[in-house]
Design an enzyme around this catalytic site. Structure first.
Site, PDB file in Angstrom:
ATOM      1  NE  ARG A  30     -53.949 -60.366   9.820  1.00 16.78           N
ATOM      2  CZ  ARG A  30     -53.221 -61.492   9.747  1.00 16.78           C
ATOM      3  NH1 ARG A  30     -52.670 -61.989  10.850  1.00 16.78           N
ATOM      4  NH2 ARG A  30     -53.046 -62.124   8.590  1.00 16.78           N
ATOM      5  CG  HIS A  82     -44.228 -62.227   9.490  1.00 17.67           C
ATOM      6  ND1 HIS A  82     -44.032 -63.171  10.489  1.00 17.67           N
ATOM      7  CD2 HIS A  82     -43.196 -62.369   8.614  1.00 17.67           C
ATOM      8  CE1 HIS A  82     -42.934 -63.865  10.214  1.00 17.67           C
ATOM      9  NE2 HIS A  82     -42.410 -63.401   9.091  1.00 17.67           N
ATOM     10  CG  HIS A 141     -38.873 -62.236  14.487  1.00 15.54           C
ATOM     11  ND1 HIS A 141     -39.236 -61.984  13.181  1.00 15.54           N
ATOM     12  CD2 HIS A 141     -39.801 -63.098  14.977  1.00 15.54           C
ATOM     13  CE1 HIS A 141     -40.323 -62.664  12.883  1.00 15.54           C
ATOM     14  NE2 HIS A 141     -40.686 -63.352  13.965  1.00 15.54           N
ATOM     15  CG  ASP A 186     -54.998 -59.814   6.525  1.00 18.21           C
ATOM     16  OD1 ASP A 186     -54.411 -59.137   7.394  1.00 18.21           O
ATOM     17  OD2 ASP A 186     -54.915 -61.064   6.476  1.00 18.21           O
ATOM     18  CB  CYS A 201     -49.606 -61.048  12.710  1.00 25.39           C
ATOM     19  SG  CYS A 201     -49.923 -62.631  13.485  1.00 25.39           S
ATOM     20  CB  CYS A 225     -54.327 -64.571  13.308  1.00 26.62           C
ATOM     21  SG  CYS A 225     -53.463 -63.373  14.359  1.00 26.62           S
TER      22      CYS A 225
END
Length: 317
Positions: free
Chosen positions: A286, A274, A271, A278, A288, A234
């Site tokens: 996952r 996310h 923050h 998957d 990310c 990604c």
């Protein structure tokens, strides 16, 4: 032996989760109390003809969590200065009130109200009522545990009503913005403090393979291990799990026309990124994460950097 605590704080949908997540809480029930109508319905209470307030009744173990701690949680969920209701819900049924079950609870509630008023946190008088508990009528089943049954609507309601913004303004963790801007790069600041996203494939750790810990760039809290890192394709660093689940929190993110689950650091409320369903791990997740939210501690430097207790994670590698 368990005890009861009863609080009114506007819409009871928003008053369950803040208590439900604490150790020592046995059950949190949404319902109606403080009025004259027996066994009222939701529609009757909303009609403002029953005298009842929407409230939550909490069964708790005082050996694990005290009534004083519950009061502290309660004050941080409401606007105690509004005599007309709560946020965009106006009317007597949305009033704030503490319904005490004993003289001890009354004294603790009165003392906490005086302390809050004296703190200067609010520039208007605290108007929350402190009154004797009366018959509590559980609400209809579809109102119970609403935050679990309707997670997206719950999130949108809390945000849209103004409750979340009010709580963050008055109770959010104080951050020294000037200090953070000096200590962090512009990108690190925007990612961690303003929920920005760094470019894929053009960030520090997306293709990083060294063994070690990834810690919160703001607080230094350990978040992820290289043992759980994988190449998801990604363009951002991806992990199957945090080192400890308690180190992160998750929130529904409805920005940019999408519905996603945001990951934030527990200690600094920064923050991070996310989480998606998957991933290749046993939990199918996952994580990310933005590189800009992380600092890497190589395995060889764990002791020197004060993270020696995590060396066992890499013992066989």
């Amino acid at each position: 032996m368990s005890e009861l605590a009863t609080f009114a704080g506007g819409c009871f949908w928003c008053m369950v989760k803040p208590f439900d997540q604490w150790d020592g809480i046995i059950q949190v029930t949404s319902g109606y109390t403080g009025g004259h109508k027996e066994n009222p319905t939701y529609q009757e209470v909303c009609s403002e003809t029953t005298g009842h307030a929407e409230a939550v009744q909490i069964e708790f173990d005082p050996q694990i969590i005290s009534y004083q701690e519950l009061l502290n949680v309660y004050w941080q969920q409401i606007d105690p200065t509004d005599p007309e209701g709560q946020f965009h819900d106006k009317g007597h049924s949305y009033r704030t009130a503490i319904f005490y079950h004993s003289e001890e609870q009354r004294q603790l509630a009165e003392a906490s109200k005086r302390e809050l008023q004296a703190s200067g946190r609010f520039d208007k008088p605290i108007v929350t009522e402190i009154v004797p508990a009366s018959t509590f009528y559980p609400a209809e089943e579809y109102h119970q545990d609403y935050y679990k049954k309707n997670a997206l609507r719950y999130k949108m309601y809390r945000s849209g009503s103004g409750r979340d913004a009010f709580i963050k303004k008055h109770w959010g963790k104080a951050k020294n913005v000037a200090e953070l801007k000096q200590r962090l790069t512009p990108l690190q600041f925007e990612v961690t403090q303003n929920s920005a996203t760094e470019p894929p494939f053009r960030n520090e750790f997306w293709d990083h393979h060294e063994e070690g810990l990834y810690v919160d760039i703001v607080s230094g809290e350990p978040l992820f291990s290289s043992q759980d890192k994988f190449d998801s394709g990604c363009g951002w660093p991806s992990f199957t799990q945090p080192i400890e689940q308690a180190s992160t929190t998750e929130e529904i993110d409805i920005t940019h026309g999408m519905i996603r689950t945001e990951v934030r650091s527990k200690e600094s409320d920064s923050h991070l990124g996310h989480v998606f369903n998957d991933g290749p791990g046993p939990n199918g997740l996952r994580y990310c994460i933005n590189s800009a939210a992380l600092r890497f501690i190589p395995k060889a430097d764990l002791e020197k950097e004060g993270y020696g207790q995590y060396a066992d994670l890499f013992k066989n590698h």
